[in-house]
Design a protein around this motif. Structure first.
Motif, mmCIF file in Angstrom:
data_model
loop_
_atom_site.group_PDB
_atom_site.id
_atom_site.type_symbol
_atom_site.label_atom_id
_atom_site.label_comp_id
_atom_site.label_asym_id
_atom_site.label_seq_id
_atom_site.Cartn_x
_atom_site.Cartn_y
_atom_site.Cartn_z
ATOM 1 N N ASP A 280 51.610 -58.904 -20.428
ATOM 2 C CA ASP A 280 51.726 -59.146 -19.002
ATOM 3 C C ASP A 280 52.132 -60.600 -18.748
ATOM 4 O OD1 ASP A 280 50.050 -60.203 -16.417
ATOM 5 O OD2 ASP A 280 50.853 -58.186 -16.105
ATOM 6 N N GLY A 281 53.078 -60.805 -17.834
ATOM 7 C CA GLY A 281 53.574 -62.143 -17.565
ATOM 8 C C GLY A 281 52.497 -63.100 -17.084
ATOM 9 N N MET A 282 51.552 -62.604 -16.295
ATOM 10 C CA MET A 282 50.471 -63.476 -15.811
ATOM 11 C C MET A 282 49.558 -63.897 -16.951
ATOM 12 S SD MET A 282 49.447 -62.045 -12.045
ATOM 13 C CE MET A 282 49.366 -60.304 -12.509
ATOM 14 N N LYS A 283 49.321 -62.985 -17.887
ATOM 15 C CA LYS A 283 48.509 -63.323 -19.052
ATOM 16 C C LYS A 283 49.210 -64.386 -19.895
ATOM 17 C CE LYS A 283 46.275 -61.326 -23.147
ATOM 18 N NZ LYS A 283 46.041 -60.085 -23.931
ATOM 19 N N LEU A 284 50.509 -64.223 -20.094
ATOM 20 C CA LEU A 284 51.269 -65.204 -20.864
ATOM 21 C C LEU A 284 51.279 -66.554 -20.143
ATOM 22 C CD1 LEU A 284 53.018 -65.957 -23.262
ATOM 23 C CD2 LEU A 284 54.999 -64.989 -22.067
ATOM 24 N N ALA A 285 51.397 -66.533 -18.818
ATOM 25 C CA ALA A 285 51.382 -67.775 -18.043
ATOM 26 C C ALA A 285 50.060 -68.512 -18.223
ATOM 27 C CB ALA A 285 51.624 -67.472 -16.566
ATOM 28 N N ASN A 286 48.957 -67.799 -18.221
ATOM 29 C CA ASN A 286 47.647 -68.423 -18.441
ATOM 30 C C ASN A 286 47.549 -69.025 -19.835
ATOM 31 O OD1 ASN A 286 46.128 -68.159 -15.991
ATOM 32 N ND2 ASN A 286 46.035 -65.959 -16.341
ATOM 33 N N GLN A 287 48.129 -68.349 -20.824
ATOM 34 C CA GLN A 287 48.128 -68.879 -22.184
ATOM 35 C C GLN A 287 48.945 -70.162 -22.259
ATOM 36 O OE1 GLN A 287 49.536 -65.779 -24.789
ATOM 37 N NE2 GLN A 287 47.723 -64.503 -24.515
ATOM 38 N N ILE A 288 50.096 -70.175 -21.601
ATOM 39 C CA ILE A 288 50.940 -71.372 -21.590
ATOM 40 C C ILE A 288 50.203 -72.526 -20.918
ATOM 41 C CG2 ILE A 288 53.065 -72.380 -20.658
ATOM 42 C CD1 ILE A 288 54.303 -69.536 -20.920
#
Length: 220
Positions: free
Chosen positions: A62-70
């Motif tokens: 999920d893009g939001m999950k990846l954004a949080n990781q970044i």
């Protein structure tokens, strides 16, 4: 030079965003590099990006999950490229720089790129040097180090000798990814490639060993 990433599992959308970015930068004579990630799982967390264009709805992550990781690695400007129209939950959870609706991509990306570069160009600081007040581009700073009674700022093109302390500079610059590695040294995280025991700034051929045993190679 700015560094961007585009992450989208749809190859057509990936190329469209890349094309729009190229046209905008070419027209305005902006130097940049861009990395394209058709598979979001291949995204490199070891490289700093000034902005990341990120799809939300992807099957592998999920893009939001990846954004949080970044965001857990470093602070950057995330621009969601999406078919979603309800952004409220995303704003609260991720706090992105902006949104681009895929249904109106060609028009919206021009507006967002204009805002993005306007913001990036403001990332300068007026500092009092021995030669007077000078504008120093934050993105150009490699590292800052105390030297005798002065503080030296080392950038891509020149050196600045200023009267301000390391602590004062850190308070001014920490929001721009400038990190304190010891009491006399600040480094720009956008140039960090590997975290280890040495720091190498390759494109100005300066090697700093054992700076707090924290940083290794800096990329161009």
């Amino acid at each position: 030079m700015y560094c961007f990433a585009i992450i989208d599992d749809d190859i057509h959308d990936l190329n469209q965003i890349s094309k729009a970015l190229k046209e905008h930068c070419d027209y305005h004579h902006i130097k940049y590099n861009v990395d394209l990630y058709n598979d979001p799982l291949e995204f490199s967390f070891n490289k700093y990006y000034d902005a990341i264009f990120l799809d939300i709805d992807m099957p592998s992550i999920d893009g939001m999950k990846l954004a949080n990781q970044i965001n857990s690695y470093y602070s950057t400007k995330i621009i969601f490229v999406t078919n979603y129209t309800n952004y409220i939950n995303i704003v609260f959870n991720v706090r992105p720089f902006h949104f681009i609706n895929k249904c109106n991509l060609k028009i919206e990306i021009i507006k967002v790129l204009t805002l993005l570069f306007k913001y990036l160009n403001k990332e300068k600081r007026r500092l009092k040097t021995k030669r007077g007040i000078e504008n120093v581009g934050i993105e150009d700073i490699y590292y800052i180090q105390k030297k005798d009674n002065l503080t030296m700022i080392y950038t891509k093109d020149k050196e600045y000798d200023i009267w301000e302390s390391i602590s004062t500079l850190y308070d001014k610059l920490k929001s721009f990814h400038i990190e304190k590695v010891n009491q006399s040294t600040l480094v720009n995280l956008r140039y960090i490639k590997v975290l280890n025991n040495k720091t190498i700034i390759r494109n100005i051929n300066i090697i700093k060993e054992n700076i707090n045993n924290k940083y290794n190679f800096l990329y161009d």
